[in-house]
Design an enzyme around this catalytic site. Structure first.
Site, PDB file in Angstrom:
ATOM      1  N   CYS A  72       0.564  -1.173   0.055  1.00  0.00           N
ATOM      2  CA  CYS A  72       0.006   0.120  -0.008  1.00  0.00           C
ATOM      3  C   CYS A  72       0.963   1.388  -0.056  1.00  0.00           C
ATOM      4  CB  CYS A  72      -0.847   0.125   1.211  1.00  0.00           C
ATOM      5  SG  CYS A  72      -2.002   1.325   1.330  1.00  0.00           S
ATOM      6  N   CYS A  88      -1.532   3.862   7.121  1.00  0.00           N
ATOM      7  CA  CYS A  88      -2.562   4.196   8.415  1.00  0.00           C
ATOM      8  C   CYS A  88      -2.022   3.365   9.610  1.00  0.00           C
ATOM      9  CB  CYS A  88      -4.048   3.709   8.003  1.00  0.00           C
ATOM     10  SG  CYS A  88      -4.481   4.320   6.294  1.00  0.00           S
ATOM     11  N   CYS A 141      -3.704  -0.089  10.427  1.00  0.00           N
ATOM     12  CA  CYS A 141      -4.104  -0.952   9.299  1.00  0.00           C
ATOM     13  C   CYS A 141      -3.863  -2.194   9.930  1.00  0.00           C
ATOM     14  CB  CYS A 141      -3.095  -0.714   8.314  1.00  0.00           C
ATOM     15  SG  CYS A 141      -3.178  -1.903   6.783  1.00  0.00           S
TER      16      CYS A 141
HETATM   17  S1  SF4 Z   1      -5.776   0.631   6.137  1.00  0.00           S
HETATM   18 FE1  SF4 Z   1      -3.838  -0.289   5.267  1.00  0.00          FE
HETATM   19  S2  SF4 Z   1      -4.388  -0.894   3.154  1.00  0.00           S
HETATM   20 FE2  SF4 Z   1      -5.945   0.499   3.838  1.00  0.00          FE
HETATM   21  S3  SF4 Z   1      -5.414   2.377   3.117  1.00  0.00           S
HETATM   22 FE3  SF4 Z   1      -4.542   2.330   5.192  1.00  0.00          FE
HETATM   23  S4  SF4 Z   1      -2.396   1.359   5.178  1.00  0.00           S
HETATM   24 FE4  SF4 Z   1      -3.403   0.969   3.060  1.00  0.00          FE
END
Ligand code: SF4
Length: 370
Positions: A78, A82, A85
């Site tokens: 990604c 986040c 995540c």
């Molecule tokens: S939650 Fe994880 S997979 Fe989704 S956008 Fe954020 S970092 Fe990327």
């Protein structure tokens, strides 16, 4: 006893009421089975429960779980970071396109009706071409009722909609805050990209290319006090999934995890407060931690089912090696929980007839907003 023999009017009325009640109960017992079936047949998009209570298999026989709706996380990579995540970049593996198609065809054979492509970020692989080809294959060749993608939205270009939009039923975009500073705090962002401006663009393209637009938000310490009513109403998604921030051992908590999500966690009461503040939004679908753990059928980048019941992701063998029926036994999937959380809804844009923005039919609205 004859009514005339009773000593008072109240006694006579009580007797009459009991007789009527007994007759109504008997009538209801006769009609109940028909009533349930009728309800299932009359509501569009509602199938009868996959497993009816008490209608199990013949003695001792095992009823195979049907993979009606599958979430295929084909990549863990990604471009966002986040902090909470729970499907992190622990590998960079992606099954080759032909193998992925083979696995999807096997799932269709086993009863799959809906596929959702997720990640990581699905549009990172070959700049969206990989997921585009899978979307096209699932709609055109496998003729699945519903094909959807969950994305952070940052890598999607208009030319993708031109090429593949017709094969996609639903695009779900993640957005946790309408305050860009909060998005940056959470890690939902990359460089100077403005997540909210991008969201508005995607909303427009979904309208232009007839793709249903859905919104996903993870409620956490940094956005739990936000009032999003106005912005959600303006975006008018078909469904707004509101998730409670979740800890998964080995992903966002524990020694071998790539994230430490503890500081993002909120209590059940905090989550309820957020839901209550947005109770007027009819398409809001809340997802508590419990619901998230066992009511999703998750396939990872190796096409293995992931069992999240014990608070960590335990993989089955790959469906490519052992077949769907064997692998799914290790998925930890709770079919009843899936149905209870409204996992089956109007999920094909053909059924929405693109009236989803305008319909005033209360039954259709309820179904679409489950
Ligand atoms: S939650 Fe994880 S997979 Fe989704 S956008 Fe954020 S970092 Fe990327």
């Amino acid at each position: 006893m004859h009514l005339a023999e009773m000593r008072s009017l109240p006694q006579a009325l009580a007797m009459l009421f009991r007789v009527l009640q007994a007759q109504l109960s008997a009538l209801w017992l006769c009609l109940a089975p028909f009533s349930c079936r009728l309800r299932g047949a009359l509501l569009p998009g509602r199938s009868p429960p996959l497993l009816e209570e008490g209608a199990g298999a013949p003695d001792g026989a095992e009823v195979p779980t049907v993979p009606t709706s599958v979430n295929y996380h084909f990549t863990r990579q990604c471009n966002y970071r986040c902090g909470f995540c729970f499907h992190t970049a622990k590998t960079s593996f992606v099954v080759p396109l032909e193998e992925a198609r083979r696995g999807l065809a096997m799932l269709k054979e086993a009863g799959m009706e809906k596929i959702n492509f997720s990640g990581g970020e699905p549009f990172l692989q070959e700049r969206g071409e990989f997921v585009g080809k899978l979307v096209q294959f699932c709609k055109q060749e496998l003729k699945l009722q519903s094909v959807s993608i969950v994305s952070n939205g940052s890598m999607i270009r208009e030319r993708w909609f031109k090429r593949y939009g017709e094969y996609l039923d639903i695009l779900a975009v993640s957005c946790d805050s309408f305050d860009e500073e909060v998005n940056v705090l959470i890690g939902r962002g990359q460089g100077n990209k403005n997540h909210i401006e991008n969201l508005q663009r995607l909303r427009k393209w979904c309208r232009d290319y007839a793709v249903a637009f859905k919104l996903n938000s993870v409620i956490n310490r940094f956005n739990v006090d936000e009032d999003m009513n106005e912005q959600i109403e303006a975006l008018n998604p078909i469904r707004w999934k509101v998730f409670q921030c979740l800890l998964i051992e080995g992903e966002n908590t524990g020694e071998d995890a790539l994230r430490e999500a503890e500081k993002f966690m909120i209590s059940d009461e905090d989550f309820e407060r957020f839901l209550d503040r947005h109770r007027e939004i009819s398409c809001l679908v809340p997802e508590s931690n419990q619901k998230m753990r066992d009511s999703y059928l998750i396939l990872d980048e190796y096409m293995r089912f992931l069992n999240c019941r014990n608070g960590r992701k335990e993989p089955s063998k790959s469906i490519l090696d052992v077949g769907v029926e064997h692998a799914i036994k290790f998925s930890g999937f709770d079919e009843k929980m899936f149905l209870n959380r409204g996992g089956k809804y109007v999920w094909s844009k053909a059924d929405m007839k693109l009236e989803w923005q305008f319909t005033e039919d209360p039954i259709l609205q309820t179904l679409m907003c489950e």
